[in-house]
Design a protein around this motif. Structure first.
Motif, PDB file in Angstrom:
ATOM      1  N   VAL B 158      67.225  91.243  47.486  1.00  0.00           N
ATOM      2  CA  VAL B 158      67.451  90.127  48.419  1.00  0.00           C
ATOM      3  C   VAL B 158      66.220  89.226  48.374  1.00  0.00           C
ATOM      4  O   VAL B 158      65.112  89.668  48.656  1.00  0.00           O
ATOM      5  N   GLN B 160      63.334  87.020  49.336  1.00  0.00           N
ATOM      6  CA  GLN B 160      62.631  86.788  50.607  1.00  0.00           C
ATOM      7  C   GLN B 160      61.810  85.506  50.488  1.00  0.00           C
ATOM      8  O   GLN B 160      60.912  85.422  49.655  1.00  0.00           O
ATOM      9  N   ASN B 171      65.330  83.072  62.242  1.00  0.00           N
ATOM     10  CA  ASN B 171      66.134  83.297  61.030  1.00  0.00           C
ATOM     11  C   ASN B 171      66.322  82.000  60.237  1.00  0.00           C
ATOM     12  O   ASN B 171      67.177  81.894  59.391  1.00  0.00           O
ATOM     13  N   THR B 186      69.498  78.426  57.626  1.00  0.00           N
ATOM     14  CA  THR B 186      69.446  79.887  57.674  1.00  0.00           C
ATOM     15  C   THR B 186      69.473  80.400  56.241  1.00  0.00           C
ATOM     16  O   THR B 186      69.860  79.669  55.332  1.00  0.00           O
ATOM     17  N   THR B 189      70.563  87.380  54.461  1.00  0.00           N
ATOM     18  CA  THR B 189      69.720  88.572  54.551  1.00  0.00           C
ATOM     19  C   THR B 189      70.286  89.686  53.677  1.00  0.00           C
ATOM     20  O   THR B 189      69.731  90.774  53.605  1.00  0.00           O
ATOM     21  N   THR B 190      71.376  89.395  53.044  1.00  0.00           N
ATOM     22  CA  THR B 190      71.951  90.371  52.107  1.00  0.00           C
ATOM     23  C   THR B 190      72.659  89.603  50.988  1.00  0.00           C
ATOM     24  O   THR B 190      72.997  88.435  51.162  1.00  0.00           O
TER      25      THR B 190
END
Lengths: 148, 668
Positions: B158, B160, B171, B186, B189-190
């Motif tokens: 993922v 970052q 977020n 946004t 996150t996966t």
């Protein structure tokens, strides 16, 4: 037709290395196979190859060389000494060296005392190799056969 | 004696005659497939290592260089020639050489192309089984290995966002930029299906520039999907527009393009687009989503009966590398297509065409379409029963031998009477038949090996030669000695005669060349360490052009070399021979390496070896390639009865101990 020229040791005995090599290469470049009495010194052989490389062009593509000489390992000491003495006085006439132009002699095989010369043509004049040879030779040989 | 040898202090010079040291490499643009799915041009791989290597950095215009990368994590996909399985392997050495000479372009029936030096081998299949054959020896009609099944190291990374690039607020992220006041968004996150589809839409149908992404498509379903994903993943506003009658969705966001760049998905023109490494290594279910979105937007399904491209499922792009990457992803499911180039408005497009109903059925069952008319057409193709005869195996005599050994009838073994005669005549058996036969004969190892191999066999349809002057590169992969390139072809890094060098130098040197006089200059490797029975010896290895008494330019013509070039090469070769003879006096020992599968007389002149002996230079004759069926070391022994002849297999390191023993014996 294969042309062979015999070069007795006496013919090259008095020549220095350069002259010897030039003589032999002159014959080979004239499309003849040299049958030489005796053998060249290792350094002379090296020089012969070097000189051959200088001469290489479209019509002269190098040489095939082979030397046959008697086995001396099992000789008695006395005989060997005698032989060395003779060699020293009259030169090394043992053995025979064959040098042929690469355009005629395809390869020379040697198993110690036998020599096999593979040439570009078989006896009846037909081409064995895929290499191009002047066509005229073929036609004339066929014609002569027919006439006979 | 060996002890005595190790005690001596003199510096030993050893001449290596016979195998010319020649480059056997690929051109810098050849894409190497890494185990994590990344594809990098080999030239770039070397350049990145070079930057970190002090010595090479210091000499920018080197002629050849090896870098040991065993301590770096460089895993490539490699074919094991024994099991025919493609596995990840660590790269041991990366090699670069300045090369001036001919370069061979090889094109296969399925449109795969590789450009290599004449020495570089490919994996080939013939009646002799699987072999490594030098590019210069390959002929039209010969079958070479391409990947059928490929598996990358599967992982989900993922991305970052880093705080150096973005301002983080809970977020949400916002790009740091002097000139704009970018919108915040946004970030996922996966990695899920929506994320992979978004990447596919951007790659397939979008204009992707540093601060904007514009997606255009006529299918409302795809437009809606793109819109929903943008909102769901990034919460960004979009602009709807109709441009020349085609609906368009525009996302104006520097933050988004910067975020995509952070994991290697950079803005690119359509010709330079590549699939980010992150996608290549994803698990199958996510790759399926990616491929479906790719084919939904960029794929074309032809009619099953009519038209020039009948029966084809196609995907085309200006970016050749991206099409090759898609083929590598399809390899996960065993789908193999053919490549071709089409020209649209003078711009070349690479087309991946998937033919044959069996391939179509795998595509339908594993990937499929969401667009209904494409779905219907694919269904038609699957039902059409289209045959795929692109990939066959030229091993019918090998199988016939097997059948006779098993003493079974043709019908029992080949599961057919009708077509066996044709198969024998053409020496072609289809991959599917081999699989059926393997199913019936589970105990037969030959059938099992070929039926369930990770490779297919693709015929060479075109060979051409061009002059080249520049750097060429190679990798050394221990044990398997092969690597997969971006279009699926398997290249080999064979080290034939240079197992000797590899053992001594920890690196490779050259292969036995069938093109005479490939090497025309003397090359010296200083300070070579040889270890034997816990003792070491240091010497120099002098790799020379082979000494010949004749040089015929017509010999070069056999390798499709233009006449003028052949004559120039012949001239250069004569100089090489003169140089080699000059070096003879300096040599303490000579290793003559001969190919034991060929006539010894045609490889070296008997008198030259006699000449070495007359100069009191010790000679060892190594008869290489004893692993091959045709090998006949006895023939070499009978040609040179007075000398030590040792049969070796340099590639497999077979009999090397015996070879070293005889080397020590003559060096005493």
């Amino acid at each position: 037709m294969l042309k062979l020229q015999f070069v007795p040791y006496a013919d090259i005995e008095h020549l220095n290395t350069d002259e010897r090599i030039d003589k032999l290469l002159d014959i080979v470049r004239g499309n003849k196979i040299v049958l030489m009495q005796g053998r060249l010194q290792p350094e002379e052989e090296g020089q012969l190859i070097q000189q051959t490389m200088h001469y290489i062009e479209e019509r002269f593509r190098g040489i095939e060389i082979c030397t046959i000489y008697p086995e001396e390992k099992n000789l008695q000491l006395l005989k060997r000494m005698k032989k060395e003495m003779v060699k020293y006085i009259v030169g090394n006439r043992d053995g025979i060296t064959i040098i042929g132009p690469a355009t005629i002699v395809r390869e020379i095989k040697r198993d110690p005392n036998n020599m096999m010369l593979l040439t570009m043509h078989t006896i009846n004049g037909r081409k064995r190799s895929s290499r191009k040879q002047p066509r005229r030779q073929h036609r004339s040989s066929k014609k002569t056969r027919r006439r006979r | 004696m060996v002890d005595k040898l190790f005690q001596q202090k003199r510096h030993i010079k050893m001449g290596l005659y016979g195998p010319p040291n020649s480059g056997k490499c690929v051109t810098p643009d050849t894409g190497i497939v890494f185990a994590d799915g990344t594809i990098r041009p080999i030239g770039e791989v070397f350049a990145s290592i070079q930057e970190n290597t002090y010595l090479i950095k210091k000499i920018p215009d080197f002629t050849e260089a090896y870098v040991d990368v065993r301590d770096k994590n460089l895993q490539v996909l490699s074919l094991d020639p024994e099991t025919l399985k493609i596995i990840p392997k660590q790269v041991a050495l990366v090699y670069a050489q300045h090369y001036k000479g001919d370069i061979h372009h090889i094109r296969t029936r399925s449109g795969r192309v590789i450009t290599t030096t004449p020495e570089h081998p490919l994996i080939s299949l013939s009646n002799e089984g699987v072999q490594k054959i030098r590019s210069a020896d390959l002929q039209v009609g010969q079958a070479v290995a391409i990947s059928h099944y490929l598996r990358f190291d599967q992982h989900i990374i993922v991305p970052q966002p880093s705080t150096t690039q973005f301002v983080m607020e809970g977020n949400r992220i916002q790009a740091i930029s002097k000139f704009h006041n970018p919108k915040s968004m946004t970030f996922p996150t996966t990695i899920n299906a929506s994320f992979t589809r978004f990447i596919a839409y951007v790659l397939a149908e979008s204009n992707h520039v540093p601060n904007r992404i514009k997606f255009s498509n006529t299918d409302q379903g795809l437009l809606d999907d793109f819109l929903n994903i943008t909102k769901e993943l990034f919460s960004l506003p979009v602009i709807h527009r109709i441009n020349k009658g085609v609906p368009e969705i525009e996302i104006n966001s520097k933050t988004l393009t910067d975020y995509l760049s952070s994991f290697g998905f950079h803005p690119a023109l359509s010709g330079d687009k590549i699939i980010p490494p992150l996608i290549m290594g994803l698990p199958d279910h996510l790759v399926v989503e990616f491929l479906r979105a790719m084919f939904d937007s960029e794929g074309y399904v032809a009619d099953s009966k009519n038209g020039k491209r009948k029966g084809e499922l196609e995907l085309s792009s200006k970016s050749k590398l991206m099409v090759e990457q898609i083929q590598l992803l399809l390899n996960r499911f065993g789908i193999v297509g053919t490549f071709r180039t089409k020209i649209v408005d003078d711009v070349p497009y690479t087309v991946l065409a998937i033919t044959g109903s069996d391939n179509h059925r795998i595509f339908r069952d594993r990937i499929g379409f969401t667009i209904s008319y494409k779905k219907e057409r694919l269904e038609e193709l699957c039902k059409a029963g289209l045959k795929r005869n692109v990939f066959t195996l030229p091993i019918v005599p090998l199988l016939e031998e097997e059948r006779q050994r098993l003493k079974t009838t043709q019908k029992e073994f080949f599961l057919d009477d009708k077509h066996v005669a044709r198969m024998k005549r053409d020496n072609r058996i289809t991959y599917h038949r081999i699989q059926d036969m393997a199913g019936q004969h589970p105990e037969n190892k030959t059938l099992q090996q070929f039926a369930w191999a990770d490779t297919l066999w693709d015929d060479i349809v075109e060979l051409s030669i061009e002059p080249y002057d520049g750097y060429v590169y190679d990798l050394t992969i221990e044990d398997t000695h092969t690597f997969v390139i971006s279009n699926g072809l398997v290249a080999s890094n064979t080290t034939l005669a240079n197992r000797i060098c590899k053992d001594w130098l920890g690196e490779k040197m050259g292969t036995v060349s069938n093109i005479p006089h490939e090497t025309r200059e003397i090359q010296i490797k200083e300070k070579i360490h040889i270890k034997h029975k816990n003792k070491e010896l240091t010497f120099s290895l002098v790799d020379t052009p082979g000494i010949a008494t004749k040089i015929d330019y017509e010999d070069f013509l056999k390798y499709k070399m233009p006449e003028k070039q052949a004559k120039t090469r012949a001239k250069e070769a004569t100089k090489g021979v003169i140089e080699a003879i000059k070096w003879l006096d300096d040599m303490d020992c000579v290793v003559v390496v001969l190919d034991s599968t060929l006539n010894p007389y045609s490889q070296v002149n008997v008198t030259i070896i006699g000449n070495l002996a007359a100069r009191d230079i010790p000679v060892v004759i190594a008869g290489n390639k004893i692993d091959l069926k045709k090998s006949n070391v006895k023939k070499i022994e009978s040609a040179f009865p007075q000398y030590d002849v040792v049969g070796i297999s340099a590639i497999h390191g077979k009999n090397m101990e015996e070879f070293y023993e005889s080397l020590f014996k003559i060096l005493k």
